[in-house]
Design an enzyme around this catalytic site. Structure first.
Site, PDB file in Angstrom:
ATOM      1  N   SER A  11      12.935  26.917  57.106  1.00 49.32           N
ATOM      2  CA  SER A  11      12.238  26.037  57.705  1.00 49.32           C
ATOM      3  C   SER A  11      11.050  26.614  58.416  1.00 49.32           C
ATOM      4  O   SER A  11      10.187  27.283  58.021  1.00 49.32           O
ATOM      5  CB  SER A  11      13.200  25.467  58.813  1.00 49.32           C
ATOM      6  OG  SER A  11      12.515  24.316  59.424  1.00 49.32           O
ATOM      7  N   ARG A  49      15.235  16.192  70.965  1.00 51.58           N
ATOM      8  CA  ARG A  49      16.218  16.919  70.032  1.00 51.58           C
ATOM      9  C   ARG A  49      16.962  15.890  69.041  1.00 51.58           C
ATOM     10  O   ARG A  49      17.143  16.122  67.895  1.00 51.58           O
ATOM     11  CB  ARG A  49      17.192  17.698  70.902  1.00 51.58           C
ATOM     12  CG  ARG A  49      18.496  18.036  70.034  1.00 51.58           C
ATOM     13  CD  ARG A  49      17.996  19.268  68.958  1.00 51.58           C
ATOM     14  NE  ARG A  49      19.169  19.685  68.511  1.00 51.58           N
ATOM     15  CZ  ARG A  49      18.958  21.074  67.640  1.00 51.58           C
ATOM     16  NH1 ARG A  49      17.605  21.307  67.238  1.00 51.58           N
ATOM     17  NH2 ARG A  49      20.179  21.565  66.946  1.00 51.58           N
ATOM     18  N   ASP A  74      16.286  17.093  50.957  1.00 49.61           N
ATOM     19  CA  ASP A  74      15.510  17.530  52.234  1.00 49.61           C
ATOM     20  C   ASP A  74      14.245  16.462  52.529  1.00 49.61           C
ATOM     21  O   ASP A  74      13.554  16.722  51.322  1.00 49.61           O
ATOM     22  CB  ASP A  74      15.085  18.873  52.145  1.00 49.61           C
ATOM     23  CG  ASP A  74      14.228  19.396  53.363  1.00 49.61           C
ATOM     24  OD1 ASP A  74      13.922  18.829  54.263  1.00 49.61           O
ATOM     25  OD2 ASP A  74      14.073  20.607  53.534  1.00 49.61           O
ATOM     26  N   HIS A  88      17.696  18.962  54.899  1.00 48.98           N
ATOM     27  CA  HIS A  88      17.000  20.236  55.226  1.00 48.98           C
ATOM     28  C   HIS A  88      17.787  21.163  56.220  1.00 48.98           C
ATOM     29  O   HIS A  88      17.910  22.594  55.778  1.00 48.98           O
ATOM     30  CB  HIS A  88      15.829  19.744  56.557  1.00 48.98           C
ATOM     31  CG  HIS A  88      14.993  20.881  56.956  1.00 48.98           C
ATOM     32  ND1 HIS A  88      14.463  21.423  56.327  1.00 48.98           N
ATOM     33  CD2 HIS A  88      14.867  21.495  58.307  1.00 48.98           C
ATOM     34  CE1 HIS A  88      13.781  22.326  56.908  1.00 48.98           C
ATOM     35  NE2 HIS A  88      14.072  22.375  57.948  1.00 48.98           N
ATOM     36  N   ASP A  89      19.023  20.762  56.607  1.00 46.20           N
ATOM     37  CA  ASP A  89      19.754  21.874  57.376  1.00 46.20           C
ATOM     38  C   ASP A  89      20.578  22.363  56.390  1.00 46.20           C
ATOM     39  O   ASP A  89      21.563  23.218  56.818  1.00 46.20           O
ATOM     40  CB  ASP A  89      20.610  21.272  58.742  1.00 46.20           C
ATOM     41  CG  ASP A  89      20.086  21.480  59.688  1.00 46.20           C
ATOM     42  OD1 ASP A  89      18.816  21.960  60.010  1.00 46.20           O
ATOM     43  OD2 ASP A  89      20.416  21.109  61.006  1.00 46.20           O
TER      44      ASP A  89
END
EC number: 2.3.1.31
Lengths: 426, 426
Positions: free
Chosen positions: A190, A260, A357, A390-391
């Site tokens: 990232s 967040r 992602d 993505h994570d």
């Protein structure tokens, strides 16, 4: 606290001028502001700090300079005599240098606890692993919640806007300090991937290999848009106080939590959210509440993500670091032709993307691969099929781990790095 | 204002009990609260209203009842003698009944101005088109900014939580009032598609055809998550005042703007954002500002979206309508087997999805098509290839228009509806 289980046995071999994690090496007289205990996001003072740029201030891309600069960092393993086994790990937007834990604020394991350590994929019996909190961060490195030495006041919004280039320039000073001329490898996912790419462009001779995970050469319009929403949420919170919240003893918790929550959705994927939560209710036997409480598990999960984040992160740091990502564009100085950024690069590249992602989609990694190929670079590329979004680079994703492991192993063998020592059974 | 250009010539043929748009037909003594002029989101009083459920309160899915209920609606065209040419258009989350404009708040054309009108795709010389502001809305229909007749106070958060089923039940009362037993067609995109599906399940005999555009049979975990972020942003705004902002003369503009900004990103697509904005700067000659102003055009665009939205929408309505969408799940009453919801349906279905829609992706339309097919329903399905994302149903998308036009034309011919009268040249 120590940075890794192997430190106690391996530290004696550490070169004298190196301080592994666990040893406070604050050279400057410039501590973090002692916020009232229990203040959300307050940073413990037992960080592992070094002050650089005292004599030569850090030039920033904005034209400003910054100095002295404190960097909080963690190291694990031992730098070999040739100083050829250093791996720099670059963290993501809301990460920090605690790749292994326990984290001083959350008490949880580090964000790459599964990958970094003795006998692990990034084997600290073989490599000397360094990770520093980024410039602008809030876990010890100089940022908007530090003191401006010229005024004695908190920087707040008077802190200069920084870039990924500035972050990497500060890290280069840290490597100078550590006596590392050339990295065996720079690795990051990232925003960490952005830093790795920046390293390879700004200091090609200092990066033997670069592992770019779930990254991009520039922040997309959609990603800028999501960041802007997060910033607006923070700045809309009256407790933000125009960025001066710490002086007022306040914290924009609600705004930061909303930022967040939005961002967290983008780190996952629709299939993963469906698999994990679907439309499951918090209280299935009672049904929906016909109200605005968290009826669905996914709502409760998101609220928890927001609430726990504000305890460990600084709102202004969030503004500055998201801005640095937005500004990142390696092709811009080359009239949009990315390949030119990599001309004659000596670095060996490995790019990894994740099929689900949608924040840094595979297409962006492919574009980098094309540019590297056009620049005659040595590049490998793997798209890992996963629904984790993505994570995935933070999660248990075997295909990703195999790719990373294979790449490092091949590289280490070629470089003649000492083979792994089997862990002693005691 | 009038609801459409054809009204002046066609109104004389309108059945006596029908009031086309432009005629105030407020039967109840229950006007909208006269907010101070200029209050953001204040609703003009010249809406076209009808009060239903005076004698028989509307039963809600929550178990509560509501009555009387005011519905604001627009009609265009003429209901034929057989009452067989009525098209119900169902609007999306932030839409309203102004399918044609000018919109009384924004002054802009209606949201389907290009599609609805004499000689247009939904030809008002052939069809009688009805669109009502949904229950819980803020453009005249009963919702949280209406007065609770029992207390004489604004409903605010004491308004009962409503569902898509409740919205459709209220629309059915409107059709009763208009003397329409059976719809020629129900059409809607996004939340409008949810209503169309609900119509086909709750009142199958009243829906000859159903056009379901960019919809789903249930709200996904990711979509619930995005809605929850929006709600949290609104409720985090101190000006929300626990939902009682109107009594305090305040409006949670910042929270509502953040909610809108987040949602707006989801209505577009990454390729469309890239094509439209990319990384273009507001002031290319000056470069980036190294600050937090809107350097990028996409930031400026998003801020504008947020700022203009709060002028025309009510924050509590946003909470209630997003909640209704979250609760929507046609399969839930059938143990998750969607096909059972459509057993023996007499309705002719047309489903349309957009290839770049990631909010209501094609896979969700396909799942509905599978369920309808399993229920032996008559169903057509088209995925339109476009980069315009979810909002493509509001935009100039020829392939979508051709599909819709072809479906309606075939249906009208089969039903023997009068062919289009060529527009007189004058």
């Amino acid at each position: 606290m120590t940075g890794g289980r192997a430190l106690s046995t391996l530290c004696p071999r550490t070169l004298g001028r190196l301080r592994p994690a666990g040893v406070l090496c604050l050279f400057g007289a410039w501590p973090l502001t002692p916020l009232p205990p229990g203040t959300p996001g307050s940073v413990p003072l037992e960080n592992h700090l070094v002050t650089v740029c005292q004599d030569a201030p850090l030039p920033l891309d904005s034209g400003a300079t910054l100095g002295p600069v404190t960097l909080a960092y963690q190291t694990q393993g031992v730098l070999n005599a040739e100083r050829s086994n250093a791996i720099l790990v670059c963290h993501a937007l809301t990460g920090d240098h605690y790749i292994t834990g326990p984290h001083p604020v959350t008490g949880k394991p580090g964000w790459w606890e599964d990958l970094v350590g003795p006998g692990k994929l990034i084997d600290t019996r073989r490599y000397f692993v360094v990770c520093a909190n980024v410039l602008g961060g809030c876990m010890g490195t100089t940022g908007p919640r530090s003191i401006n030495p010229d005024t004695g006041q908190l920087w707040g919004l008077t802190f200069p806007v920084i870039t990924i280039g500035d972050m990497v320039r500060a890290q280069a000073r840290l490597l100078d300090h550590l006596g590392i001329e050339r990295l065996f490898c720079a690795i990051g996912g990232s925003m960490g991937a952005m830093q790795v790419l920046q390293w390879s462009v700004a200091y090609p001779e200092r990066v033997q290999a670069a592992v770019v995970i779930a990254g991009s050469w520039r922040h997309s319009a959609q990603n800028i848009a999501f960041h802007e929403v997060g910033r607006q949420a923070i700045m809309a919170d009256p407790d933000w106080c125009g960025g001066d919240y710490l002086s007022h003893g306040r914290v924009p918790q609600r705004g930061l939590a909303v930022a967040r929550m939005t961002a967290h959705i983008t780190y996952l994927s629709e299939p993963a959210l469906h698999r994990k939560f679907g439309r499951k209710l918090q209280n299935p036997s009672e049904g929906v509440s016909y109200g605005f409480e968290a009826d669905f598990q996914v709502e409760s999960y998101l609220r928890h993500q927001g609430a726990s984040f504000v305890k460990r992160f600084d709102a202004n740091s969030y503004l500055y670091i998201t801005r640095a990502m937005d500004y990142f564009d390696l092709a811009a100085p080359h009239d949009g032709v990315l390949a030119r950024a990599f001309q004659k690069t000596p670095t060996r590249f490995c790019l990894i993307s994740f099929s689900s992602d949608w924040l840094f989609p595979t297409a962006e990694s492919r574009a980098i691969v094309r540019a590297l190929t056009a620049a005659a670079a040595n590049v490998s590329f793997v798209e890992v099929t996963t629904d984790k979004g993505h994570d995935a680079f933070l999660l248990d994703e075997p295909a990703f781990h195999e790719t990373l492991s294979g790449f490092l192993e091949g590289l280490a063998q070629k470089a003649g790095l000492a083979p792994r020592v089997p862990e002693a059974r005691s």
